[in-house]
Design an enzyme around this catalytic site. Sequence first.
Site, mmCIF file in Angstrom:
data_model
loop_
_atom_site.group_PDB
_atom_site.id
_atom_site.type_symbol
_atom_site.label_atom_id
_atom_site.label_comp_id
_atom_site.label_asym_id
_atom_site.label_seq_id
_atom_site.Cartn_x
_atom_site.Cartn_y
_atom_site.Cartn_z
ATOM 1 C CE LYS A 128 43.479 33.993 58.869
ATOM 2 N NZ LYS A 128 42.633 32.707 59.460
ATOM 3 C CB CYS A 423 7.293 6.490 37.197
ATOM 4 S SG CYS A 423 8.434 5.565 38.347
#
EC number: 6.5.1.2
Length: 794
Positions: A128, A423
């Site tokens: 389809k 950090c």
Amino acid sequence: MTDTQAAAERIAQLRTELDTHNYRYYVLDEPSIPDAEYDRLFRELQALEAEHPQLLTPDSPTQRVSGTPASAFGEVRHEIPMLSLGNAFEEQDLLDFDRRVREGLADLLPGGDLLGGGAEVEYSCEPKLDGLAVSLLYENGQLVRGATRGDGSTGEDITSNVRTIRNVPLKLHGEGWPDILEVRGEVFMSRAGFEALNAKAVETGGKTFANPRNAAAGSLRQLDSKITASRPLEFCAYGFGRVSGTLPDTQVGILEAFRGWGIPISRELRLVKGAQACRDYYDDIGRRRDALAYEIDGVVFKVNRIAFQRELGFRAREPRWAIAHKFPAREELTELLGVEFQVGRTGAVTPVARLKPVQVAGVTVSNATLHNMDEVARLGLRIGDTVVIRRAGDVIPQVMQVVLERRPADAQPIEVPEHCPVCGSAVERTQLVRRSKGRESLSEGAIYRCVGRLSCQAQLKQAIIHFVSRRAMDIDGLGDKIVEQLVDRGLVASPADLYTLTYDQVFELEGFAELSTNNLLAAIADSRTPSLARFIFALGIPDVGEETAKLLARSLGSLERIGKALPEVLTYLPDVGAEVAYEIHNFFADEHNRQVIAQLRDAEHGVQLQEEGEVAAEFAACASLAGFIDKLNIPFIAATGAEKLASRFGSLDGIIRADWLDLRQVERLPERAAKSLRDFLDEPANVQRALAIEAQLREFGMHWQSERKAVEGLPLAGQTWVLTGTLEAMSRDVAKEKLEGLGAKVAGSVSARTHCVVAGPGAGSKLAKANELGLKVLDEDGLLKLLDEYGVAH
């Protein structure tokens, strides 16, 4: 409120919502919810109307096909309505459909009875396609009209547009076609065509499409057919409408006749018998779904015999003899709960969507990629929004769009953090350096980066994971969790630290004993002598993948040469554009990166590269003076002008020394070009840059005055090979390396230019296409014999 009143209120709400979605989907080509959500709403309305038949009205979405023609196109009345199909979402739905078919044909099937007994029914099966349904009308073999499905009864006249679709025949081939033949099918866009269309739109600053279906619909409904003609649309027939004349008496027979008349049909068309065979086909297509060249959302089953189709007839909006068996939804709605920022190995700070968990394609999704902040801005995304999530195959789930009509009043904007969430270093937006026409300019990139480099644990961990990966340094046994331990314990602060790890340090890691410790240390030791290509890839240079790393190693031959290559020199290598060239140059120019490389190459503890040594023979004297001038990007000096300057002066030095009078004597060189060249050369920095590039071309033996080398031909040079299926004697990656070593280019897709396909067990669409094109195909034994013939170990 009574149950009937509540049902009436909900029915009215559903009808309004479905009509709105139909309008956005079919008329505006801007669907706001996934198909799966629409299907749920539609089924809810169907169920309510079935429970309360007195509330059923002719204008309900359940009683007609969706959509209204756009007013800008002429209307076309479909003499035979273009109906939609019923849907099957579960295996039981398919079994129920088959039972209803056999019950409806009880009098016609051998041994039939009202309980659905008797012979199995033949069904046609095909994928389809996810596109736009259209009707093509042929009279006496000539295409006279094209129309959209519209609302099923009335569509839009798009004749001028369908005539531009290259695989739609304007005149039928062969003979035997009916005098009047209405062909029905799907207009769609392949994945490759869709990607190319969007890439072009990005280059030109145009609008990109969310998916191939939207691209196909938007392209087909252009008022200017020239725009449609520029789009990579395709057509695939699946049925017929009005016919004056005779056709074969089966669905498959009709489609095969179409093929003979030049009308494209699905290559996956099959004829099967019974519900189980239908299910097997569904499973097979589902497994191969992501390998197909186009998007599909299920498969369609139709009773094969046309006489049986007529016997079964139609319901209000769909035939009783066909059904679409949908795949699990790949798009769903959910809520954006928040956005977190992840840090990658290059420092890129990437937004990740945290979602209310939802099932998509059979998997629970709670996170999705947002790519970068430009994508967040493009989507107009806010925390609290209802969003469409898409998941296809192994692709990371993506946020496709925002459902604006469901945005809450307290939705919050998304902002990039000023400091790295890992950090704490500053987060900066990348700046892109561009050189064009002798000028250097800066522009903002799409990426934000943490500036912490390897001091940022997130970057360090990802850099190490990439460095040790199978296609890089290939350190077996050093997985992600072990890398995290090494970094968290402070044992590794750089890739070079891997080569100084001691027995005691590894033994103390969680999960390690004597044998595993020795194995890991041995694997690290074995990685000390990598090929140059593996080492370059392991460094993690932005935009340098495995293939580019191989190209750099094969072409320039040494890390020293690659490390000092100027961007303009790198662009002489095939498939290395200006942006990638600058990424490579900037990486090696960076002091931090140079230190990491120096540590890795430490004589006592580092790696010893297996370098080839020389610039590849095919790049000797590859530069021409004219091409060199053209690459300088001097305003108004194009390729033709560059050739005239090269012919007149014969050297870069001669061009630099030329005065205004000398330049004006160059035949047919426009005055503005001469002035532009003189202005360019009056800038000392430009002259210094040009001389530096020329000097490096001489050093590398790539200069136009360098001596050409004889190229030793490799046995597979110039050939394109494709690998598909499973290999037993070696992995496909290893087979690829062997073939590339013999000079072949190993591609990922099959085309008419492919020289040979190596097909192992499980080969699918690539093998089918190779056979269709009549290409040479080898099995694994054939590949091994070929390698033996050329003395390649395996």
